[in-house]
Design an enzyme around this catalytic site. Structure first.
Site, PDB file in Angstrom:
ATOM      1  N   HIS A  33     -15.587 -53.623 -16.292  1.00 52.14           N
ATOM      2  CA  HIS A  33     -16.346 -53.399 -15.045  1.00 52.14           C
ATOM      3  C   HIS A  33     -17.664 -52.715 -15.385  1.00 52.14           C
ATOM      4  O   HIS A  33     -17.717 -51.517 -15.664  1.00 52.14           O
ATOM      5  CB  HIS A  33     -15.563 -52.555 -14.042  1.00 52.14           C
ATOM      6  CG  HIS A  33     -16.258 -52.444 -12.712  1.00 52.14           C
ATOM      7  ND1 HIS A  33     -15.951 -53.248 -11.635  1.00 52.14           N
ATOM      8  CD2 HIS A  33     -17.268 -51.642 -12.290  1.00 52.14           C
ATOM      9  CE1 HIS A  33     -16.732 -52.933 -10.607  1.00 52.14           C
ATOM     10  NE2 HIS A  33     -17.542 -51.964 -10.981  1.00 52.14           N
ATOM     11  N   CYS A  34     -18.725 -53.494 -15.357  1.00 54.42           N
ATOM     12  CA  CYS A  34     -20.064 -52.943 -15.573  1.00 54.42           C
ATOM     13  C   CYS A  34     -21.050 -53.862 -14.860  1.00 54.42           C
ATOM     14  O   CYS A  34     -20.668 -54.920 -14.372  1.00 54.42           O
ATOM     15  CB  CYS A  34     -20.368 -52.814 -17.060  1.00 54.42           C
ATOM     16  SG  CYS A  34     -20.020 -54.305 -17.994  1.00 54.42           S
ATOM     17  N   TYR A  51     -29.038 -49.611  -1.279  1.00 48.81           N
ATOM     18  CA  TYR A  51     -29.589 -48.635  -2.222  1.00 48.81           C
ATOM     19  C   TYR A  51     -30.428 -49.387  -3.239  1.00 48.81           C
ATOM     20  O   TYR A  51     -30.271 -50.598  -3.419  1.00 48.81           O
ATOM     21  CB  TYR A  51     -28.482 -47.832  -2.927  1.00 48.81           C
ATOM     22  CG  TYR A  51     -27.594 -48.676  -3.824  1.00 48.81           C
ATOM     23  CD1 TYR A  51     -27.896 -48.853  -5.176  1.00 48.81           C
ATOM     24  CD2 TYR A  51     -26.462 -49.309  -3.326  1.00 48.81           C
ATOM     25  CE1 TYR A  51     -27.092 -49.648  -5.993  1.00 48.81           C
ATOM     26  CE2 TYR A  51     -25.651 -50.089  -4.134  1.00 48.81           C
ATOM     27  CZ  TYR A  51     -25.979 -50.248  -5.464  1.00 48.81           C
ATOM     28  OH  TYR A  51     -25.190 -51.029  -6.274  1.00 48.81           O
ATOM     29  N   THR A  79     -23.894 -54.967  -4.959  1.00 49.45           N
ATOM     30  CA  THR A  79     -24.516 -55.335  -3.680  1.00 49.45           C
ATOM     31  C   THR A  79     -26.039 -55.274  -3.703  1.00 49.45           C
ATOM     32  O   THR A  79     -26.684 -55.955  -2.910  1.00 49.45           O
ATOM     33  CB  THR A  79     -24.001 -54.420  -2.554  1.00 49.45           C
ATOM     34  OG1 THR A  79     -24.223 -53.060  -2.939  1.00 49.45           O
ATOM     35  CG2 THR A  79     -22.530 -54.658  -2.292  1.00 49.45           C
ATOM     36  N   ARG A 132     -20.554 -48.695   3.733  1.00 44.32           N
ATOM     37  CA  ARG A 132     -21.821 -48.106   3.319  1.00 44.32           C
ATOM     38  C   ARG A 132     -22.603 -49.045   2.392  1.00 44.32           C
ATOM     39  O   ARG A 132     -23.768 -48.816   2.099  1.00 44.32           O
ATOM     40  CB  ARG A 132     -21.600 -46.746   2.648  1.00 44.32           C
ATOM     41  CG  ARG A 132     -20.891 -46.790   1.339  1.00 44.32           C
ATOM     42  CD  ARG A 132     -20.757 -45.426   0.674  1.00 44.32           C
ATOM     43  NE  ARG A 132     -19.809 -45.475  -0.410  1.00 44.32           N
ATOM     44  CZ  ARG A 132     -20.057 -45.949  -1.613  1.00 44.32           C
ATOM     45  NH1 ARG A 132     -21.247 -46.426  -1.908  1.00 44.32           N
ATOM     46  NH2 ARG A 132     -19.117 -45.965  -2.538  1.00 44.32           N
ATOM     47  N   HIS A 183     -11.458 -50.020  -8.856  1.00 45.39           N
ATOM     48  CA  HIS A 183     -11.430 -48.553  -8.794  1.00 45.39           C
ATOM     49  C   HIS A 183     -10.180 -47.975  -8.116  1.00 45.39           C
ATOM     50  O   HIS A 183     -10.263 -47.076  -7.263  1.00 45.39           O
ATOM     51  CB  HIS A 183     -12.688 -48.039  -8.075  1.00 45.39           C
ATOM     52  CG  HIS A 183     -13.985 -48.619  -8.615  1.00 45.39           C
ATOM     53  ND1 HIS A 183     -14.132 -49.069  -9.902  1.00 45.39           N
ATOM     54  CD2 HIS A 183     -15.200 -48.812  -8.023  1.00 45.39           C
ATOM     55  CE1 HIS A 183     -15.363 -49.519 -10.085  1.00 45.39           C
ATOM     56  NE2 HIS A 183     -16.036 -49.382  -8.958  1.00 45.39           N
ATOM     57  N   ASP A 251     -18.020 -48.902 -15.581  1.00 43.56           N
ATOM     58  CA  ASP A 251     -18.797 -48.888 -14.335  1.00 43.56           C
ATOM     59  C   ASP A 251     -20.286 -48.626 -14.597  1.00 43.56           C
ATOM     60  O   ASP A 251     -21.057 -48.355 -13.672  1.00 43.56           O
ATOM     61  CB  ASP A 251     -18.228 -47.873 -13.330  1.00 43.56           C
ATOM     62  CG  ASP A 251     -18.846 -48.006 -11.942  1.00 43.56           C
ATOM     63  OD1 ASP A 251     -19.271 -49.119 -11.586  1.00 43.56           O
ATOM     64  OD2 ASP A 251     -18.938 -46.991 -11.235  1.00 43.56           O
ATOM     65  N   ASN A 256     -25.814 -45.962  -7.447  1.00 38.63           N
ATOM     66  CA  ASN A 256     -25.576 -45.316  -6.166  1.00 38.63           C
ATOM     67  C   ASN A 256     -24.874 -43.970  -6.316  1.00 38.63           C
ATOM     68  O   ASN A 256     -24.161 -43.543  -5.428  1.00 38.63           O
ATOM     69  CB  ASN A 256     -24.712 -46.276  -5.318  1.00 38.63           C
ATOM     70  CG  ASN A 256     -24.896 -46.099  -3.837  1.00 38.63           C
ATOM     71  OD1 ASN A 256     -25.844 -45.448  -3.406  1.00 38.63           O
ATOM     72  ND2 ASN A 256     -23.997 -46.653  -3.066  1.00 38.63           N
TER      73      ASN A 256
END
Ligand code: 0GY
Length: 300
Positions: A33-34, A51, A79, A132, A183, A251, A256
């Protein structure tokens, strides 16, 4: 560690000088996950983004992969790039086959577009439920997309928070194929790894053998901060209960984040605490991600 400058909208940049991990990851380990962001001059961020991250280009990601001792990456569309997967595809194209991807597509995606993403190395599609980060998408749209990617052998990656599990669970029950939860389903860690909230997530994974989970993202879940002692029991419980359905990722570049920026070497050093034996580490870092993202290289 040192934190470099702030991004356009005040978000922190990734740790430019992570520690060299004390833990040596096994040969062939996958950071599952990156992300890659920009550079914005070449791959502009989506107008609808919530963001604006600091540029985090593929060259930096591949450098970090080598520095931490990983062999491969799974790059997940975030996103801030919306449904434009160009930066992701560009990273996959220049990875020498060492990166695969998870894309975001809309209901209007065409079959030729899906085929092109598949040829580029995309193996999954991501559905995001975080208010969000995204505007609501009807569950019927997600279901339809999941059905359309089945012939390609793709899976679905879902990102939701624990308080939304009851709303999302019926959809998960209807989705075809494998589902990977980002996550750890974002538990509230103050409620405890043995508490009723996390028990509901564990029960879901017990009921539905198609559900996998990423034991990632302590930096967002923690209340106590580094070295994330309050998150470790959640990841440890998942890894020891479902050793064949867990994935791990840095990650990076931690988009964000407004409070602290994790050191990716410190995150890597958490692995032996959440997967305490060599066989659990091998499954978490090599066998499981290879089964999902490079199945053609696995023994039948
Ligand atoms: C993550 C976390 C986040 C952002 C995104 O798609 C995204 O924008 O994934 C977050 O803000 O929690 O790395 O998955």
């Amino acid at each position: 560690m040192s934190v470099s400058d702030l991004g356009a909208a005040g978000y922190l940049s990734y740790c430019a000088t992570p520690k060299r991990p004390d833990f040596r990851v096994p040969e062939g380990a996958v950071d599952a996950h990156c992300h890659v962001f920009g550079p914005a001059t070449r791959f502009p961020f989506a107008p609808e983004r919530k963001y604006t991250p600091v540029d985090a280009p593929k060259e930096q990601l591949f450098r970090l992969r080598d520095y931490l001792g990983f062999s491969r990456n799974v790059i997940v569309q975030a996103t801030c790039h919306g449904r434009n997967n160009d930066a992701l595809v560009d990273a996959l194209a220049t990875s020498d086959g060492r990166a695969r991807g998870v894309a975001v597509v809309g209901a209007d995606v065409t079959d030729p577009e899906l085929d092109a993403l598949d040829r580029a190395g995309v193996r999954g599609v991501r559905f995001n439920f975080l208010k969000r980060l995204v505007d609501d998408t009807p569950h019927a749209v997600f279901e339809r997309i999941a059905q359309r990617v089945q012939p390609l052998g793709w899976h679905v990656v879902v990102y939701f928070e624990a308080q939304d599990l009851a709303t999302v669970a019926p959809l998960l029950g209807r989705l075809p194929g494998r589902i990977v939860v980002d996550h750890m389903g974002r538990p509230d860690v103050t409620k405890g790894a043995d508490g009723p909230e996390f028990a509901r997530f564990i029960e879901l994974m017990e009921r539905n053998q198609q559900i996998w989970v990423k034991v990632s993202c302590p930096e967002r879940l923690t209340v106590s901060g580094p070295p994330y002692d309050d998150v470790v029991p959640f990841a440890h419980r998942l890894v020891t209960t479902f050793p064949d359905r867990v994935l791990w990722g840095t990650d990076w570049p931690h988009p964000n984040m407004e409070t602290h920026m994790p050191d990716d070497g410190v995150l890597t050093d958490l692995i032996p605490r959440i997967a305490p034996t060599e066989s659990l580490q091998q499954a978490l870092l090599v066998t499981n991600p290879m089964r999902l993202y490079w199945p053609e290289e696995m023994q039948p």
